[in-house]
Write an enzyme that holds these catalytic residues in place. Structure first.
Site, PDB file in Angstrom:
ATOM      1  N   TYR A  66     -50.911  75.257  91.551  1.00 46.88           N
ATOM      2  CA  TYR A  66     -52.177  75.534  92.418  1.00 46.88           C
ATOM      3  C   TYR A  66     -52.226  74.212  93.459  1.00 46.88           C
ATOM      4  CZ  TYR A  66     -54.125  79.448  90.040  1.00 46.88           C
ATOM      5  OH  TYR A  66     -54.177  81.034  89.715  1.00 46.88           O
ATOM      6  N   HIS A 123     -62.048  86.793  93.903  1.00 44.32           N
ATOM      7  CA  HIS A 123     -61.092  86.025  92.940  1.00 44.32           C
ATOM      8  C   HIS A 123     -61.184  84.600  92.971  1.00 44.32           C
ATOM      9  CE1 HIS A 123     -58.517  89.996  92.864  1.00 44.32           C
ATOM     10  NE2 HIS A 123     -59.824  90.257  92.253  1.00 44.32           N
ATOM     11  N   SER A 194     -52.485  96.048  97.746  1.00 43.77           N
ATOM     12  CA  SER A 194     -51.842  97.121  97.308  1.00 43.77           C
ATOM     13  C   SER A 194     -52.476  98.061  96.526  1.00 43.77           C
ATOM     14  CB  SER A 194     -50.729  96.651  96.528  1.00 43.77           C
ATOM     15  OG  SER A 194     -51.374  95.566  95.439  1.00 43.77           O
ATOM     16  N   ASN A 218     -52.454  99.024 106.505  1.00 41.59           N
ATOM     17  CA  ASN A 218     -51.238  98.489 105.430  1.00 41.59           C
ATOM     18  C   ASN A 218     -49.810  99.090 106.094  1.00 41.59           C
ATOM     19  OD1 ASN A 218     -49.502  98.082 103.507  1.00 41.59           O
ATOM     20  ND2 ASN A 218     -51.364  97.759 102.022  1.00 41.59           N
TER      21      ASN A 218
HETATM   22  N1  APR Z   1     -50.666  93.210 107.176  1.00 42.50           N
HETATM   23  C1  APR Z   1     -51.496  94.162 106.284  1.00 42.50           C
HETATM   24  N2  APR Z   1     -50.870  94.422 105.096  1.00 42.50           N
HETATM   25  C2  APR Z   1     -49.854  93.545 104.721  1.00 42.50           C
HETATM   26  C3  APR Z   1     -49.020  92.887 105.635  1.00 42.50           C
HETATM   27  C4  APR Z   1     -49.627  92.652 106.939  1.00 42.50           C
HETATM   28  N3  APR Z   1     -48.912  91.916 107.711  1.00 42.50           N
HETATM   29  N4  APR Z   1     -47.838  92.491 104.865  1.00 42.50           N
HETATM   30  C5  APR Z   1     -47.928  92.966 103.589  1.00 42.50           C
HETATM   31  N5  APR Z   1     -49.127  93.830 103.547  1.00 42.50           N
HETATM   32  C6  APR Z   1     -49.610  94.605 102.269  1.00 42.50           C
HETATM   33  C7  APR Z   1     -48.372  94.842 101.388  1.00 42.50           C
HETATM   34  O1  APR Z   1     -47.825  96.263 101.770  1.00 42.50           O
HETATM   35  C8  APR Z   1     -49.147  95.287 100.093  1.00 42.50           C
HETATM   36  O2  APR Z   1     -49.476  96.553  99.940  1.00 42.50           O
HETATM   37  O3  APR Z   1     -50.298  93.739 101.670  1.00 42.50           O
HETATM   38  C9  APR Z   1     -50.345  94.164 100.214  1.00 42.50           C
HETATM   39  C10 APR Z   1     -50.438  92.886  99.297  1.00 42.50           C
HETATM   40  O4  APR Z   1     -50.348  93.324  97.890  1.00 42.50           O
HETATM   41  P1  APR Z   1     -50.508  92.374  96.847  1.00 42.50           P
HETATM   42  O5  APR Z   1     -49.211  91.251  97.062  1.00 42.50           O
HETATM   43  O6  APR Z   1     -50.418  93.384  95.661  1.00 42.50           O
HETATM   44  O7  APR Z   1     -51.978  91.634  97.179  1.00 42.50           O
HETATM   45  P2  APR Z   1     -52.981  91.763  96.638  1.00 42.50           P
HETATM   46  O8  APR Z   1     -53.426  93.421  96.907  1.00 42.50           O
HETATM   47  O9  APR Z   1     -53.847  91.097  97.401  1.00 42.50           O
HETATM   48  O10 APR Z   1     -53.293  91.648  95.187  1.00 42.50           O
HETATM   49  C11 APR Z   1     -54.641  91.917  94.775  1.00 42.50           C
HETATM   50  O11 APR Z   1     -53.893  90.953  92.645  1.00 42.50           O
HETATM   51  O12 APR Z   1     -52.500  89.782  91.797  1.00 42.50           O
HETATM   52  C12 APR Z   1     -53.777  89.638  91.653  1.00 42.50           C
HETATM   53  O13 APR Z   1     -55.581  88.675  91.988  1.00 42.50           O
HETATM   54  C13 APR Z   1     -54.363  88.795  92.445  1.00 42.50           C
HETATM   55  O14 APR Z   1     -55.972  88.940  94.358  1.00 42.50           O
HETATM   56  C14 APR Z   1     -54.738  89.469  93.950  1.00 42.50           C
HETATM   57  C15 APR Z   1     -54.831  90.987  93.382  1.00 42.50           C
END
Ligand code: APR
Length: 247
Positions: A66, A123, A194, A218
């Site tokens: 972290y 979160h 996602s 997205n």
């Molecule tokens: N603009 C918009 N979306 C984007 C971009 C961008 N420039 N680049 C990537 N993405 C999208 C990806 O396609 C994906 O769908 O952002 C999403 C990121 O997904 P994750 O990595 O799963 O992150 P997130 O959805 O925030 O995860 C949710 O899961 O792991 C836990 O607590 C953690 O807060 C996190 C939660």
């Protein structure tokens, strides 16, 4: 629904609820949650570090991870997507609600939550720590002055990252406020997530259930895409610009 309809719906909306994920911070150089872990952390999955078990098994290792992410985040700056959301908040005022899954604090640094609307960090926020004994939450010292683990200024107890880890409950008041805001929203925006982690991912359905419009931004299709009113295959900043400037 097409882009013009989506622009009109957003422009006409009195109440707008927004859910963001790591994709919004990607354009600030912060790796998304499901990007491969970088460098020496490549051998760990986030789930192996962001959990109560991992922390109580090896608090020093978790704090090292972290502390590194904290330094990265403090070296990053909010991007156009963050700024456009603050502009949208100024336009919608108390009709605006932003719930973020991001723990990087970039929405707060872009002014979200202080432009007439509300920001909740579902979160947690990795620029703060929480006392394991008395629950006190404090901002971390500047990265150059920070040696983990932080010690509670109130009771002297050890402080943990102020993050909701896998298997832990989200802050109840924040989640309740988010559910109410999405239920009342004329338009909900689901940006850069996602959509695989609940209960955050379920907020979109609160809006749909009450006849509201849900627009996704997205670059990739997600599990939520087929069930939403409209999905813009764009980055956060480009998608928000298209929705807000063409409106
Ligand atoms: N603009 C918009 N979306 C984007 C971009 C961008 N420039 N680049 C990537 N993405 C999208 C990806 O396609 C994906 O769908 O952002 C999403 C990121 O997904 P994750 O990595 O799963 O992150 P997130 O959805 O925030 O995860 C949710 O899961 O792991 C836990 O607590 C953690 O807060 C996190 C939660």
């Amino acid at each position: 629904m097409n882009l013009a309809d989506a622009c009109d719906a957003l422009a006409a909306a009195r109440r707008v609820a927004v859910l963001t994920g790591a994709g919004v911070s990607a354009e600030s150089g912060i790796p998304t949650f499901r990007d491969a872990q970088q460098g020496l952390w490549a051998r760990f999955r986030p789930e192996d570090l962001a959990s109560p078990d991992a922390y109580f098994r090896d608090p020093a290792l978790v704090w090292e991870w972290y502390a590194g992410r904290y330094r990265d985040v403090m070296a990053a700056t909010p991007n156009a997507g963050h700024d456009l959301l603050t502009r949208l908040e100024r336009e919608k005022e108390d009709g605006f609600f932003l719930a973020t899954q991001n723990v990087d604090g970039l929405h707060a640094r872009a002014g979200s939550g202080t432009a007439g609307g509300r920001l909740v960090e579902l979160h947690g926020n990795l620029t703060t720590a929480r006392c394991e004994v008395c629950g006190q939450v404090d901002a971390l010292p500047a990265p150059q002055d920070f040696t983990p683990p932080p010690v509670c200024a109130v009771c002297g107890g050890r402080m943990r990252p102020n993050i909701v880890w896998f298997g832990e409950f989200l802050p109840e008041a924040a989640l309740e406020a988010a559910a109410d805001a999405f239920a009342a929203a004329d338009v909900a925006l689901i940006i850069g997530t996602s959509g695989v982690v609940y209960p955050a991912a379920g907020l979109a359905f609160e809006t749909l259930r009450r006849g509201g419009t849900v627009i996704e931004i997205n670059p990739d299709q997600t599990e939520l895409t087929p069930r939403l009113s409209f999905s813009l295959r764009e980055t956060a900043s480009a998608g928000l610009a298209a929705l807000m400037d063409a409106g």
